[in-house]
Design an enzyme around this catalytic site. Sequence first.
Site, PDB file in Angstrom:
ATOM      1  N   ASP A  48       9.930   5.459 -19.403  1.00 17.57           N
ATOM      2  CA  ASP A  48       8.414   5.481 -19.432  1.00 17.57           C
ATOM      3  C   ASP A  48       8.115   6.934 -19.433  1.00 17.57           C
ATOM      4  O   ASP A  48       7.083   7.447 -18.303  1.00 17.57           O
ATOM      5  CB  ASP A  48       7.852   4.738 -18.165  1.00 17.57           C
ATOM      6  N   PRO A  99       0.869  -1.252   0.060  1.00 18.30           N
ATOM      7  CA  PRO A  99       0.021  -0.095   0.132  1.00 18.30           C
ATOM      8  C   PRO A  99       0.746   1.111   0.162  1.00 18.30           C
ATOM      9  O   PRO A  99       2.031   1.359   0.488  1.00 18.30           O
ATOM     10  CB  PRO A  99      -0.668  -0.050   1.314  1.00 18.30           C
TER      11      PRO A  99
END
Length: 402
Positions: free
Chosen positions: A240, A115
């Site tokens: 990216d 998370p």
Amino acid sequence: MSLQCNFSTSNRCNVNGVNNGVIIIPVILGFSSVVLIIIVLWKTCKMKQERERAPVLILQDKHEPVKRLENEYELMTNATEWILAAKDPSLKRWEIPAENLTGTLEYMQSGSYGPIYKANILTTDGSGEVKAVFKSLHDNANGKEILDFLDLLKFHVKICNHESIVKLLGCRTETLPLYLFLEYVSGGCLLHSLWQLRETEARSGEVVLRLTEKSVYSIVKQVACGLDYLTTKHKLIHGDIAARNILIHEDLTVKLTGLSLAFDVYKTGTLSSHKAAQVPIKWLAPERVIKRPITEKSDTWSFGILIYEVVTLGSPPYPEFQPLEIFPKLQRNYRMPKPSNSSNALYDLMKHCWQWKPYDRPNWSELINKLESLMNNADGVKLLQVADDLDLNQYKQAAGVF
């Protein structure tokens, strides 16, 4: 006598003309040859210098594992305490104690390790309380995952030291869960901020950026500076580059994120085909599509796509084509037309980034200088506007992002 003189004079002129021609023509040809040789040598030297300074990566079907002690993963799978005790001592100065967490964790999203949260922390450098993003490693991580996460921490310590890259604030590695604390960027994702600018009225409490032509130059120049740092200082590519991987503050300062491919290159010196294929094809340079060697010039192509995204306020590239239609069109020299919001100079810069041959594309220092020059004369008053709204599902389909 007169005829003889005239004939004699004319004959001398012709002879002199021929003699002059015999001398001048070889001189001109010789000079042209020297100039041509100089140009060829200059281009050869320039290409050699760029090859030496730029990373050259081959796509690999599988990563070669990072060399560790024999059977280390197996031995350490259940030896969490031993792993943490034996971690790199350079991480100790970045350690932020648990009591420095001054608020509750607010869940943001799921990350590749676990998370991701945000909360306020007290930094160890005495700068006070700041908001931070917490990347966490899930509680039941095995030895390999812990070692990978510690490598990620060391990557951030070494690499993330530039004003245009998201910075490391600290870490917590004494006990599980492990945390990586990164600076919080108030404006969030650049792509979402660009979409927000398309709305006629901003929703209450959300940041509205004032984006002009001059702002576009400023934003992409900051990105180019960060990429130049990655290449020249660390021999890395980003891999990216896209608006979705840039964060922006309200004051229009931006930070590069999405460094997972750069991290892989840092660890192994190669780029796996599997991970490289996760980048949407519409942002890829042609050599990446056909799995040729990758250099910084592959990032330059994607940088041109980023400029298009910013100036169109988040439009998907090649909106009229499906992802698999793009490469054949690029082979036939198709390039996206000039956006209505773009100046001719900015569009020329995009096209320069989209040269088919990598060595015909500009390097980062050339791009930074050009952007600096163009920014001085850009419009800093008129706000960029796009009439149509974007539906998220429509965007995902057009961009090939799912």
